[in-house]
Design a protein around this motif. Structure first.
Motif, short mmCIF file in Angstrom:
data_model
loop_
_atom_site.label_atom_id
_atom_site.label_comp_id
_atom_site.label_asym_id
_atom_site.label_seq_id
_atom_site.Cartn_x
_atom_site.Cartn_y
_atom_site.Cartn_z
N ARG A 1 0.83 -1.21 0.00
CA ARG A 1 0.00 0.00 0.00
C ARG A 1 0.87 1.26 0.00
N ALA A 2 1.90 1.28 0.82
CA ALA A 2 2.79 2.45 0.88
C ALA A 2 3.50 2.67 -0.45
N VAL A 3 3.89 1.59 -1.11
CA VAL A 3 4.53 1.70 -2.41
C VAL A 3 3.56 2.26 -3.45
N CYS A 4 2.33 1.75 -3.45
CA CYS A 4 1.31 2.26 -4.37
C CYS A 4 1.10 3.76 -4.17
N ASN A 5 1.03 4.18 -2.93
CA ASN A 5 0.80 5.58 -2.62
C ASN A 5 1.93 6.46 -3.15
N LEU A 6 3.18 6.09 -2.88
CA LEU A 6 4.31 6.90 -3.34
C LEU A 6 4.45 6.86 -4.86
N PHE A 7 4.20 5.70 -5.46
CA PHE A 7 4.24 5.62 -6.93
C PHE A 7 3.23 6.58 -7.54
N ALA A 8 2.02 6.62 -6.96
CA ALA A 8 0.99 7.52 -7.47
C ALA A 8 1.42 8.98 -7.30
N LEU A 9 1.96 9.31 -6.14
CA LEU A 9 2.42 10.68 -5.90
C LEU A 9 3.52 11.08 -6.87
N GLU A 10 4.32 10.10 -7.30
CA GLU A 10 5.42 10.37 -8.22
C GLU A 10 5.00 10.36 -9.69
N GLY A 11 3.69 10.21 -9.95
CA GLY A 11 3.20 10.33 -11.32
C GLY A 11 2.86 9.06 -12.04
N ALA A 12 3.05 7.91 -11.41
CA ALA A 12 2.76 6.64 -12.08
C ALA A 12 1.27 6.32 -12.08
N THR A 13 0.85 5.57 -13.09
CA THR A 13 -0.46 4.93 -13.09
C THR A 13 -0.28 3.59 -12.39
N VAL A 14 -1.07 3.34 -11.34
CA VAL A 14 -0.82 2.20 -10.46
C VAL A 14 -1.90 1.13 -10.57
N VAL A 15 -1.46 -0.11 -10.72
CA VAL A 15 -2.32 -1.29 -10.65
C VAL A 15 -1.82 -2.16 -9.50
N PHE A 16 -2.73 -2.69 -8.69
CA PHE A 16 -2.28 -3.59 -7.63
C PHE A 16 -3.19 -4.80 -7.54
N THR A 17 -2.66 -5.88 -6.99
CA THR A 17 -3.45 -7.09 -6.79
C THR A 17 -3.78 -7.26 -5.32
N PHE A 18 -4.86 -8.02 -5.07
CA PHE A 18 -5.26 -8.37 -3.71
C PHE A 18 -5.92 -9.73 -3.75
N VAL A 19 -6.08 -10.34 -2.57
CA VAL A 19 -6.67 -11.68 -2.49
C VAL A 19 -8.19 -11.58 -2.39
N LYS A 20 -8.87 -12.10 -3.38
CA LYS A 20 -10.33 -12.04 -3.42
C LYS A 20 -10.93 -12.81 -2.25
N GLY A 21 -11.96 -12.20 -1.65
CA GLY A 21 -12.64 -12.85 -0.54
C GLY A 21 -12.02 -12.58 0.81
N HIS A 22 -10.86 -11.90 0.84
CA HIS A 22 -10.16 -11.64 2.09
C HIS A 22 -9.81 -10.17 2.28
N GLU A 23 -9.54 -9.48 1.19
CA GLU A 23 -8.93 -8.15 1.31
C GLU A 23 -9.73 -7.05 0.61
N GLU A 24 -11.03 -7.27 0.44
CA GLU A 24 -11.84 -6.29 -0.29
C GLU A 24 -11.83 -4.90 0.35
N LYS A 25 -11.99 -4.84 1.67
CA LYS A 25 -12.03 -3.52 2.32
C LYS A 25 -10.69 -2.80 2.19
N ASP A 26 -9.60 -3.50 2.48
CA ASP A 26 -8.29 -2.88 2.33
C ASP A 26 -8.05 -2.45 0.89
N ALA A 27 -8.47 -3.29 -0.06
CA ALA A 27 -8.28 -2.94 -1.48
C ALA A 27 -9.09 -1.71 -1.85
N LYS A 28 -10.33 -1.64 -1.37
CA LYS A 28 -11.18 -0.48 -1.65
C LYS A 28 -10.58 0.80 -1.07
#
Length: 293
Positions: A56-83
């Motif tokens: 999550r921290a990497v995604c945040n800094l990548f976005a701040l630095e101008g990147a378009t970010v895609v990330f994966t999560f485990v279906k059925g377990h991490e929906e809230k964190d992913a949202k």
């Protein structure tokens, strides 16, 4: 960010992957002291296990630095964190970046990794940065406790997925691209109760070094990050309650690190402005543990 020894509230999560929103305190994935400088402007980045913790921290800094970010999560377990992470990236992204994307997947299987890459390519056409970060771990008092299904599961998540995602992503990466693999300080010093996890992290170091040599002629850099004890959902989901309170106190800095203290290492390695002459190497944000390897 903490600068001295701290104790965490005793807590336990009964399933993996762990859930960031259920932690007390919640991990720090951002900091007002971080100053972005367009280091990843125009880049397309794929981060596995990006819904929480270091990812999550990497995604945040990548976005701040101008990147378009895609990330994966485990279906059925991490929906809230992913949202929550998806909303955070949307707030952090620059005007030039495209909307972020969250993809549910079990990365331990080749076909699932192939599908993830295909979704990224369908949406954005290429991959410039691949961060192999997803992991799971379980404690054990003896190697005799590690049966074949568990061994296979840990290796599938922690190292098979790195192979699978890389082999599919490489078809869509070109000169100037970067691959960053998350390993661990345990690969260098060992861990008596995380034998299978530590073994996969050692394999990641070797994978990083070998792959860097294979891809250097193509202008694709491959590096790694080996965090020490970092406060992420993996900790309450895998350690006994009595270990949580003292987590991280055995390193020279006498405290656990926060994800935001690790994420800048990924920005550094992803940015050609910063690390164009670095490949096959591993950075060590670990609280002062000296490793020689």
């Amino acid at each position: 960010m903490a600068t001295n020894q701290q104790k965490f509230t005793t807590q336990k999560q009964d399933t993996q992957p762990g859930k960031e929103h259920a932690m007390n305190p919640t991990p720090q994935f951002t900091s007002p002291d971080y100053k972005p400088a367009n280091k990843l402007l125009g880049k397309i980045a794929l981060v596995t296990g990006g819904d929480s913790g270091i990812g999550r921290a990497v995604c945040n800094l990548f976005a701040l630095e101008g990147a378009t970010v895609v990330f994966t999560f485990v279906k059925g377990h991490e929906e809230k964190d992913a949202k929550d992470t998806l909303a955070m990236i949307k707030r952090a992204k620059t005007a030039d970046a495209k909307d972020p994307l969250a993809i549910p997947a079990d990365l331990g299987f080749d076909e699932d990794c192939k599908i993830v890459v295909a979704e990224v390519i369908k949406a954005y056409g290429r991959i410039d940065i691949l961060v192999n970060n997803a992991a799971e771990q379980y404690e054990c008092g003896s190697v005799e406790e590690i049966d074949e299904p568990r061994l296979e599961r840990v290796f599938r998540t922690n190292i098979f997925s790195y192979f699978f995602l890389t082999r599919h992503a490489l078809k869509h990466m070109k000169e100037g691209s970067s691959i960053i693999n998350t390993t661990s300080v345990n690969a260098y010093k060992g861990h008596p109760t995380l034998i299978d996890y530590t073994s996969t992290k050692g394999a990641i170091v070797a994978f990083t070094r070998a792959l860097s040599l294979q891809l250097v002629s193509k202008g694709i850099r491959v590096n790694g990050v080996a965090p020490g004890p970092i406060w992420t959902p993996l900790i309450p989901a895998s350690f006994k309650e009595e270990k949580i309170a003292e987590f991280g106190s055995d390193v020279p800095m006498k405290r656990a690190g926060q994800p935001i203290e690790v994420a800048p290492s990924f920005v550094f390695l992803a940015s050609n402005q910063c690390s164009s002459y670095i490949t096959g190497q591993v950075l060590h944000p670990n609280g002062g543990t000296v490793v020689n390897a």
